[in-house]
Design a protein around this motif. Structure first.
Motif, PDB file in Angstrom:
ATOM      1  N   PRO A   1       0.341  -1.019  -0.249  1.00 12.43           N
ATOM      2  CA  PRO A   1       0.074  -0.152  -0.078  1.00 12.43           C
ATOM      3  C   PRO A   1       0.887   1.290   0.062  1.00 12.43           C
ATOM      4  CG  PRO A   1      -0.144  -1.371   2.179  1.00 12.43           C
ATOM      5  CD  PRO A   1       0.666  -1.539   1.237  1.00 12.43           C
ATOM      6  N   GLY A   2       0.476   1.694  -0.860  1.00  9.13           N
ATOM      7  CA  GLY A   2       1.286   3.624  -1.063  1.00  9.13           C
ATOM      8  C   GLY A   2       0.210   4.620  -0.220  1.00  9.13           C
ATOM      9  N   ALA A   3       1.368   6.184   0.346  1.00  3.72           N
ATOM     10  CA  ALA A   3       0.359   6.943   0.823  1.00  3.72           C
ATOM     11  C   ALA A   3      -0.531   6.798   0.131  1.00  3.72           C
ATOM     12  CB  ALA A   3       1.232   7.648   0.681  1.00  3.72           C
ATOM     13  N   PRO A   4      -1.764   7.461   0.946  1.00  2.00           N
ATOM     14  CA  PRO A   4      -3.321   8.024   1.162  1.00  2.00           C
ATOM     15  C   PRO A   4      -3.045   9.438   0.229  1.00  2.00           C
ATOM     16  CG  PRO A   4      -2.451   8.053   3.387  1.00  2.00           C
ATOM     17  CD  PRO A   4      -1.678   7.675   2.317  1.00  2.00           C
ATOM     18  N   VAL A   5      -4.035  10.158  -0.380  1.00  2.00           N
ATOM     19  CA  VAL A   5      -3.493  10.781  -1.492  1.00  2.00           C
ATOM     20  C   VAL A   5      -5.728  11.565  -0.525  1.00  2.00           C
ATOM     21  CG1 VAL A   5      -4.511  11.777  -3.451  1.00  2.00           C
ATOM     22  CG2 VAL A   5      -2.771   9.739  -3.707  1.00  2.00           C
ATOM     23  N   GLN A   6      -5.311  12.606  -0.148  1.00  2.00           N
ATOM     24  CA  GLN A   6      -6.025  13.529   0.437  1.00  2.00           C
ATOM     25  C   GLN A   6      -6.279  14.288   0.143  1.00  2.00           C
ATOM     26  OE1 GLN A   6      -5.133  13.108   4.136  1.00  2.00           O
ATOM     27  NE2 GLN A   6      -5.454  11.486   4.718  1.00  2.00           N
ATOM     28  N   ASP A   7      -7.599  15.383  -0.131  1.00  2.00           N
ATOM     29  CA  ASP A   7      -7.403  16.555   0.072  1.00  2.00           C
ATOM     30  C   ASP A   7      -7.507  17.514   0.662  1.00  2.00           C
ATOM     31  OD1 ASP A   7      -8.574  17.062  -2.465  1.00  2.00           O
ATOM     32  OD2 ASP A   7     -10.929  17.051  -2.634  1.00  2.00           O
ATOM     33  N   VAL A   8      -6.766  18.530   0.674  1.00  2.00           N
ATOM     34  CA  VAL A   8      -5.971  19.388   2.025  1.00  2.00           C
ATOM     35  C   VAL A   8      -6.730  20.993   1.418  1.00  2.00           C
ATOM     36  CG1 VAL A   8      -4.138  17.485   2.488  1.00  2.00           C
ATOM     37  CG2 VAL A   8      -3.960  19.487   0.517  1.00  2.00           C
ATOM     38  N   PRO A   9      -6.612  21.373   2.938  1.00  2.00           N
ATOM     39  CA  PRO A   9      -7.345  22.910   2.813  1.00  2.00           C
ATOM     40  C   PRO A   9      -5.460  23.568   1.827  1.00  2.00           C
ATOM     41  CG  PRO A   9      -6.814  21.919   4.711  1.00  2.00           C
ATOM     42  CD  PRO A   9      -6.682  21.404   4.121  1.00  2.00           C
ATOM     43  N   PRO A  10      -6.510  24.779   1.198  1.00  2.00           N
ATOM     44  CA  PRO A  10      -5.225  25.372   1.146  1.00  2.00           C
ATOM     45  C   PRO A  10      -4.202  26.543   2.006  1.00  2.00           C
ATOM     46  CG  PRO A  10      -7.509  26.403   0.693  1.00  2.00           C
ATOM     47  CD  PRO A  10      -7.518  25.312   1.302  1.00  2.00           C
ATOM     48  N   PRO A  11      -3.084  26.302   1.650  1.00  2.00           N
ATOM     49  CA  PRO A  11      -2.307  27.305   2.827  1.00  2.00           C
ATOM     50  C   PRO A  11      -3.017  28.255   3.168  1.00  2.00           C
ATOM     51  CG  PRO A  11      -0.390  26.706   0.773  1.00  2.00           C
ATOM     52  CD  PRO A  11      -2.320  26.502   0.344  1.00  2.00           C
ATOM     53  N   GLY A  12      -3.098  28.631   4.475  1.00  2.00           N
ATOM     54  CA  GLY A  12      -3.317  29.459   5.321  1.00  2.00           C
ATOM     55  C   GLY A  12      -4.348  29.275   5.470  1.00  2.00           C
ATOM     56  N   GLY A  13      -5.821  28.216   4.930  1.00  2.00           N
ATOM     57  CA  GLY A  13      -6.876  27.629   5.477  1.00  2.00           C
ATOM     58  C   GLY A  13      -7.992  28.169   4.948  1.00  2.00           C
ATOM     59  N   PHE A  14      -8.976  28.536   4.785  1.00  2.00           N
ATOM     60  CA  PHE A  14     -10.477  28.271   3.805  1.00  2.00           C
ATOM     61  C   PHE A  14     -10.572  29.236   4.603  1.00  2.00           C
ATOM     62  CE2 PHE A  14     -10.791  23.830   3.054  1.00  2.00           C
ATOM     63  CZ  PHE A  14     -10.311  23.920   1.813  1.00  2.00           C
ATOM     64  N   LYS A  15     -11.184  30.550   4.143  1.00  2.00           N
ATOM     65  CA  LYS A  15     -12.510  31.828   3.977  1.00  2.00           C
ATOM     66  C   LYS A  15     -12.884  31.126   5.273  1.00  2.00           C
ATOM     67  CE  LYS A  15     -11.375  34.200   0.219  1.00  2.00           C
ATOM     68  NZ  LYS A  15     -11.504  34.808  -0.696  1.00  2.00           N
ATOM     69  N   PRO A  16     -13.054  32.212   6.322  1.00  2.00           N
ATOM     70  CA  PRO A  16     -13.733  31.796   7.110  1.00  2.00           C
ATOM     71  C   PRO A  16     -15.624  31.804   7.446  1.00  2.00           C
ATOM     72  CG  PRO A  16     -13.538  34.172   8.413  1.00  2.00           C
ATOM     73  CD  PRO A  16     -12.329  33.348   6.465  1.00  2.00           C
ATOM     74  N   VAL A  17     -16.725  30.844   6.963  1.00  2.00           N
ATOM     75  CA  VAL A  17     -17.987  30.837   6.218  1.00  2.00           C
ATOM     76  C   VAL A  17     -18.606  31.916   7.409  1.00  2.00           C
ATOM     77  CG1 VAL A  17     -19.918  29.876   5.697  1.00  2.00           C
ATOM     78  CG2 VAL A  17     -17.526  28.262   6.384  1.00  2.00           C
ATOM     79  N   ARG A  18     -19.704  33.271   6.337  1.00  2.00           N
ATOM     80  CA  ARG A  18     -20.608  33.508   7.940  1.00  2.00           C
ATOM     81  C   ARG A  18     -21.790  33.314   7.626  1.00  2.00           C
ATOM     82  NH1 ARG A  18     -20.791  39.688   5.638  1.00  2.00           N
ATOM     83  NH2 ARG A  18     -22.654  38.952   5.581  1.00  2.00           N
ATOM     84  N   TYR A  19     -22.076  33.032   8.844  1.00  2.00           N
ATOM     85  CA  TYR A  19     -23.279  32.258   9.396  1.00  2.00           C
ATOM     86  C   TYR A  19     -24.230  32.709   9.956  1.00  2.00           C
ATOM     87  CZ  TYR A  19     -20.925  31.841  13.986  1.00  2.00           C
ATOM     88  OH  TYR A  19     -20.536  31.955  14.968  1.00  2.00           O
ATOM     89  N   SER A  20     -23.867  34.801  10.169  1.00  2.00           N
ATOM     90  CA  SER A  20     -24.704  35.190  10.655  1.00  2.00           C
ATOM     91  C   SER A  20     -25.767  35.908  10.333  1.00  2.00           C
ATOM     92  CB  SER A  20     -24.036  36.675  11.739  1.00  2.00           C
ATOM     93  OG  SER A  20     -22.747  37.386  10.429  1.00  2.00           O
ATOM     94  N   ARG A  21     -26.954  35.960  10.389  1.00  2.00           N
ATOM     95  CA  ARG A  21     -27.873  36.668  10.221  1.00  2.00           C
ATOM     96  C   ARG A  21     -28.205  37.908   9.364  1.00  2.00           C
ATOM     97  NH1 ARG A  21     -33.484  34.630  12.024  1.00  2.00           N
ATOM     98  NH2 ARG A  21     -34.039  36.254  10.575  1.00  2.00           N
ATOM     99  N   ASN A  22     -27.994  37.961   7.871  1.00  2.00           N
ATOM    100  CA  ASN A  22     -27.732  39.782   7.448  1.00  2.00           C
ATOM    101  C   ASN A  22     -28.681  40.295   6.862  1.00  2.00           C
ATOM    102  OD1 ASN A  22     -26.597  41.840   7.116  1.00  2.00           O
ATOM    103  ND2 ASN A  22     -25.084  41.243   5.257  1.00  2.00           N
ATOM    104  N   LEU A  23     -29.935  40.452   7.447  1.00  2.00           N
ATOM    105  CA  LEU A  23     -31.297  40.327   7.175  1.00  2.00           C
ATOM    106  C   LEU A  23     -32.037  42.048   7.518  1.00  2.00           C
ATOM    107  CD1 LEU A  23     -33.560  36.805   8.137  1.00  2.00           C
ATOM    108  CD2 LEU A  23     -32.111  37.588   5.892  1.00  2.00           C
ATOM    109  N   PRO A  24     -32.762  42.093   6.533  1.00  2.00           N
ATOM    110  CA  PRO A  24     -33.270  43.606   6.467  1.00  2.00           C
ATOM    111  C   PRO A  24     -33.995  43.860   7.627  1.00  2.00           C
ATOM    112  CG  PRO A  24     -33.698  42.545   4.808  1.00  2.00           C
ATOM    113  CD  PRO A  24     -33.646  41.631   5.213  1.00  2.00           C
ATOM    114  N   LYS A  25     -34.825  44.811   8.369  1.00  2.00           N
ATOM    115  CA  LYS A  25     -35.814  44.660   9.598  1.00  2.00           C
ATOM    116  C   LYS A  25     -36.955  44.340   9.526  1.00  2.00           C
ATOM    117  CE  LYS A  25     -37.792  48.282  13.018  1.00  2.00           C
ATOM    118  NZ  LYS A  25     -38.274  49.378  13.491  1.00  2.00           N
ATOM    119  N   GLY A  26     -37.510  43.498  10.106  1.00  2.00           N
ATOM    120  CA  GLY A  26     -38.323  42.735   9.858  1.00  2.00           C
ATOM    121  C   GLY A  26     -39.375  43.288   9.696  1.00  2.00           C
ATOM    122  N   GLY A  27     -39.961  44.898   9.276  1.00  2.00           N
ATOM    123  CA  GLY A  27     -40.627  45.542   8.678  1.00  2.00           C
ATOM    124  C   GLY A  27     -41.695  46.476  10.465  1.00  2.00           C
TER     125      GLY A  27
END
Length: 160
Positions: free
Chosen positions: A27-53
């Motif tokens: 068996p050889g070394a496994p091939v993996q997907d790795v993040p780019p150098p410096g990592g992925f950009k952070p995912v924005r998960y906060s709500r950015n909705l307009p005021k609800g009326g």
């Protein structure tokens, strides 16, 4: 072929194809997907909705104002309709004497015509008086006339 492994399972995982470079089936070394150098950009998960009326207070006040305006319009329309009805009633009351006089003339004409026809038909009967009541007892109530309008019942002698 790229497969994704976690750090724990990378050492225990076996590749699906043998490593050909060493000349054997090791068996050889496994091939993996790795993040780019410096990592992925952070995912924005906060709500950015307009005021609800508008707020609930604004909605309640708006509903109350709309209801008040609607009731004002309904009440004013009812007053206008009532004034029209009152005007129509006043007009009918104003012309009532003329309508009554016309009806009286029609009834008198019908009564005289019926009396003349009765006199012609009963001319051969002795003692017959045209237009006189056939009821000579004060205790007998005249028969009700069915199908004769109330305004013409006095013509036929049935006053009730």
């Amino acid at each position: 072929r790229a497969t994704a492994f976690s750090a724990d399972s990378a050492s225990a995982a076996m590749p699906s194809e043998p490593h050909v470079g060493s000349g054997g089936l090791t068996p050889g070394a496994p091939v993996q997907d790795v993040p780019p150098p410096g990592g992925f950009k952070p995912v924005r998960y906060s709500r950015n909705l307009p005021k609800g009326g508008p707020s609930s207070l604004v909605i309640a006040l708006g509903s109350a104002a709309l209801f008040t305006f609607g009731m004002y319009k309904v009440i004013s329309a009812n007053r206008l309709r009532r004034s029209w009805f009152r005007e129509e009633k006043d007009i009918r009351l104003a012309i009532l004497p003329f309508l009554t006089a016309e009806s009286d003339l029609q009834q008198q004409h019908i009564k005289s015509t019926l009396t003349q026809k009765e006199a012609e038909l009963m001319a051969s009967v002795p003692g017959w008086e045209a237009g006189a009541s056939v009821y000579h007892s004060r205790y007998m109530k005249p028969m009700e006339k069915i199908g004769v309008p109330q305004s013409q019942k006095s013509i036929f002698g049935a006053t009730s």
